[in-house]
Each structure stands twice: as structure tokens, then as C-alpha cells.
Design a protein around this motif. Structure first.
Motif, PDB file in Angstrom:
ATOM      1  N   GLY A 102      -6.770  -4.716   7.959  1.00  0.00           N
ATOM      2  CA  GLY A 102      -5.754  -4.122   8.539  1.00  0.00           C
ATOM      3  C   GLY A 102      -6.312  -2.246   8.204  1.00  0.00           C
ATOM      4  O   GLY A 102      -6.784  -1.894   8.894  1.00  0.00           O
ATOM      5  N   ALA A 103      -7.126  -2.541   6.597  1.00  0.00           N
ATOM      6  CA  ALA A 103      -7.144  -0.683   6.713  1.00  0.00           C
ATOM      7  C   ALA A 103      -8.482  -0.669   7.421  1.00  0.00           C
ATOM      8  O   ALA A 103      -9.008   0.645   7.670  1.00  0.00           O
ATOM      9  N   GLY A 104     -10.056  -1.401   7.253  1.00  0.00           N
ATOM     10  CA  GLY A 104     -10.832  -1.543   8.253  1.00  0.00           C
ATOM     11  C   GLY A 104     -10.220  -1.149   9.901  1.00  0.00           C
ATOM     12  O   GLY A 104     -10.972  -0.719  10.590  1.00  0.00           O
ATOM     13  N   THR A 105      -9.621  -1.602  10.236  1.00  0.00           N
ATOM     14  CA  THR A 105      -9.113  -1.726  12.146  1.00  0.00           C
ATOM     15  C   THR A 105      -8.723  -0.099  11.988  1.00  0.00           C
ATOM     16  O   THR A 105      -8.520   0.695  12.256  1.00  0.00           O
ATOM     17  N   GLY A 106      -7.579   0.300  10.635  1.00  0.00           N
ATOM     18  CA  GLY A 106      -7.119   1.454  10.799  1.00  0.00           C
ATOM     19  C   GLY A 106      -7.620   2.347  10.645  1.00  0.00           C
ATOM     20  O   GLY A 106      -7.551   3.346  11.580  1.00  0.00           O
ATOM     21  N   ALA A 107      -8.375   2.135  10.479  1.00  0.00           N
ATOM     22  CA  ALA A 107      -9.828   3.061   9.892  1.00  0.00           C
ATOM     23  C   ALA A 107     -10.557   3.461  10.761  1.00  0.00           C
ATOM     24  O   ALA A 107     -11.275   4.680  10.768  1.00  0.00           O
ATOM     25  N   GLY A 108     -11.098   2.569  11.702  1.00  0.00           N
ATOM     26  CA  GLY A 108     -11.639   2.641  13.101  1.00  0.00           C
ATOM     27  C   GLY A 108     -11.251   3.661  13.491  1.00  0.00           C
ATOM     28  O   GLY A 108     -10.864   4.356  14.811  1.00  0.00           O
ATOM     29  N   ILE A 109      -9.994   3.459  14.201  1.00  0.00           N
ATOM     30  CA  ILE A 109      -8.643   4.035  15.094  1.00  0.00           C
ATOM     31  C   ILE A 109      -8.505   5.448  14.574  1.00  0.00           C
ATOM     32  O   ILE A 109      -8.806   5.881  15.954  1.00  0.00           O
ATOM     33  N   GLY A 110      -8.347   5.424  13.161  1.00  0.00           N
ATOM     34  CA  GLY A 110      -8.244   6.519  13.116  1.00  0.00           C
ATOM     35  C   GLY A 110      -9.499   7.704  12.957  1.00  0.00           C
ATOM     36  O   GLY A 110      -9.569   8.799  13.642  1.00  0.00           O
ATOM     37  N   ALA A 111     -10.649   6.740  12.696  1.00  0.00           N
ATOM     38  CA  ALA A 111     -11.997   7.628  13.015  1.00  0.00           C
ATOM     39  C   ALA A 111     -12.105   8.378  14.707  1.00  0.00           C
ATOM     40  O   ALA A 111     -12.833   8.681  14.896  1.00  0.00           O
ATOM     41  N   TYR A 124      -6.360  11.219  10.198  1.00  0.00           N
ATOM     42  CA  TYR A 124      -6.186  10.291  10.826  1.00  0.00           C
ATOM     43  C   TYR A 124      -6.484   8.772  10.974  1.00  0.00           C
ATOM     44  O   TYR A 124      -6.479   7.779  10.698  1.00  0.00           O
ATOM     45  N   ILE A 125      -8.179   9.642   9.570  1.00  0.00           N
ATOM     46  CA  ILE A 125      -8.813   8.289   9.527  1.00  0.00           C
ATOM     47  C   ILE A 125      -7.369   8.074   8.233  1.00  0.00           C
ATOM     48  O   ILE A 125      -7.484   6.511   8.079  1.00  0.00           O
ATOM     49  N   ILE A 126      -7.107   8.457   7.149  1.00  0.00           N
ATOM     50  CA  ILE A 126      -6.524   8.289   5.785  1.00  0.00           C
ATOM     51  C   ILE A 126      -4.968   7.236   6.526  1.00  0.00           C
ATOM     52  O   ILE A 126      -4.862   6.644   6.036  1.00  0.00           O
ATOM     53  N   ALA A 127      -4.601   8.006   7.745  1.00  0.00           N
ATOM     54  CA  ALA A 127      -2.930   7.451   7.979  1.00  0.00           C
ATOM     55  C   ALA A 127      -3.390   5.746   8.685  1.00  0.00           C
ATOM     56  O   ALA A 127      -2.961   5.483   8.374  1.00  0.00           O
ATOM     57  N   GLY A 128      -4.072   6.024   9.688  1.00  0.00           N
ATOM     58  CA  GLY A 128      -4.343   5.235   9.437  1.00  0.00           C
ATOM     59  C   GLY A 128      -5.168   3.808   8.416  1.00  0.00           C
ATOM     60  O   GLY A 128      -4.762   2.441   9.154  1.00  0.00           O
ATOM     61  N   MET A 129      -5.754   3.989   7.803  1.00  0.00           N
ATOM     62  CA  MET A 129      -6.627   2.994   6.675  1.00  0.00           C
ATOM     63  C   MET A 129      -4.480   2.538   6.089  1.00  0.00           C
ATOM     64  O   MET A 129      -4.493   1.485   5.512  1.00  0.00           O
ATOM     65  N   ALA A 130      -4.214   3.529   5.754  1.00  0.00           N
ATOM     66  CA  ALA A 130      -2.931   3.251   5.086  1.00  0.00           C
ATOM     67  C   ALA A 130      -1.747   2.150   5.571  1.00  0.00           C
ATOM     68  O   ALA A 130      -1.344   1.509   6.110  1.00  0.00           O
ATOM     69  N   LEU A 131      -1.147   2.598   6.995  1.00  0.00           N
ATOM     70  CA  LEU A 131      -0.550   1.900   8.519  1.00  0.00           C
ATOM     71  C   LEU A 131      -1.922   0.792   8.503  1.00  0.00           C
ATOM     72  O   LEU A 131      -0.107  -0.265   8.574  1.00  0.00           O
ATOM     73  N   GLY A 132      -2.590   0.672   8.609  1.00  0.00           N
ATOM     74  CA  GLY A 132      -3.063  -0.807   8.569  1.00  0.00           C
ATOM     75  C   GLY A 132      -3.416  -1.695   8.073  1.00  0.00           C
ATOM     76  O   GLY A 132      -3.138  -2.638   7.634  1.00  0.00           O
ATOM     77  N   ALA A 133      -3.319  -1.285   6.290  1.00  0.00           N
ATOM     78  CA  ALA A 133      -3.222  -2.063   4.976  1.00  0.00           C
ATOM     79  C   ALA A 133      -2.373  -3.046   5.209  1.00  0.00           C
ATOM     80  O   ALA A 133      -1.672  -3.674   4.399  1.00  0.00           O
TER      81      ALA A 133
END
Length: 157
Positions: A102-111, A124-133
Motif C-alpha cells: 500500500g505504501a509503495g502504491t500510494g507513493a507512486g500515485i503521489g509521485a 502528495y507523496i507523503i500523504a499517498g504513502m501514509a494513506l496507502g500503508a
């Protein structure tokens, strides 16, 4: 030559038949009665319903299990199959795997969102990682809770 092949085939057939009998001996009602108290059982009834619960006792005619702090008596005549749930669910391992994915996917979406942004949008990257994790950990926890080894210990005759 034909007699020799026939003899070998008959010997092989008898060995296979005997091994099936040996395996089936551990799969009868005595195997159900040997299950320890509080072990998890999955009972499939002849009407298609499935009941999961913890073993209380098995007599010659009834199986008694507890489910949601209620005692349930099931007649042996109504049981089609019983599975013994062995081991513990590895919830932590699956939650960690889900969090990582989830963190990897969220980071990818945030990037991707970061690349589309013209101003300072590094959050966006940090929020994506946190939400995805978080979402991944919940998904992994659900998967891990459902994965236990099951062994069929009784088939109805």
C-alpha cells in the motif's frame, strides 16, 4: 510375461487400496472425538449451511461447539463434513506485507500527482504513502485473519 505384468498390476492395486483404507481410518468420527477442547472446527451440514466454532465435545450422536458465546448442538446425522482449523492466523505478517504494498502504491500515485502539479506539492507523496500503508495494512490484516491451514477430519458416510 503377461502373467508377470498382471501380478505386478494386482500387487500395485492392492497396495493402493490398502493405503486408502489406512488413510480413511483417521478420518472418521473417532478423529472428531479426539479434537482438543477449544480447537476451531468448520462444520458443513447436509443442508448446505456452514458453522464455525470451538470444540466443546463430541458424543456418539452429537457434536457440541461454541460460537459467539453460544452453545450449539449439531446432530451427527446432519453433518456432511468437518474441518479442523490448525495453527494461528498470521495476521501481523500479512498486515506488514499489505502496508508495504500500500505504501509503495500510494507513493507512486503521489509521485504522479506531484509530477502534474506546478507548485510545491511534495505533500502528495507523503500523504499517498501514509494513506496507502493504512489501507494496505487493513487489507493484509483481513487476508491474514482468513488464512489458516484446514484439515478434513470427517466425511459423512
Amino acid at each position: 510375461m503377461k502373467t508377470r505384468i498382471f501380478s505386478l498390476l494386482m500387487t500395485g492395486a492392492l497396495l493402493v487400496a490398502q493405503s486408502g483404507v489406512a488413510l480413511a481410518q483417521g478420518r472418521g468420527w473417532p478423529a472428531v472425538q479426539a479434537v482438543a477442547v477449544d480447537d476451531r472446527l468448520i462444520v458443513k451440514q447436509k443442508d448446505g449451511k456452514t458453522i464455525e466454532g470451538k470444540m466443546i465435545e463430541a458424543s456418539e450422536t452429537n457434536l457440541t461447539i461454541s460460537r459467539d458465546k453460544k452453545v450449539i448442538n449439531i446432530s451427527r446425522d446432519n453433518i456432511a463434513q468437518i474441518e479442523h482449523s490448525i495453527g494461528k492466523a498470521s495476521k501481523g505478517k500479512w498486515a506488514a506485507i499489505g502496508a508495504g504494498v500500500g505504501a509503495g502504491t500510494g507513493a507512486g500515485i503521489g509521485a504522479y500527482q506531484y509530477s502534474q502539479c506546478s507548485s510545491d506539492c511534495g505533500i502528495y507523496i507523503i500523504a499517498g504513502m501514509a494513506l496507502g500503508a493504512g489501507i494496505g495494512a487493513l487489507g493484509g490484516l483481513a487476508i491474514g485473519a482468513s488464512r489458516r491451514q484446514r484439515e478434513v477430519i470427517y466425511y459423512a458416510p
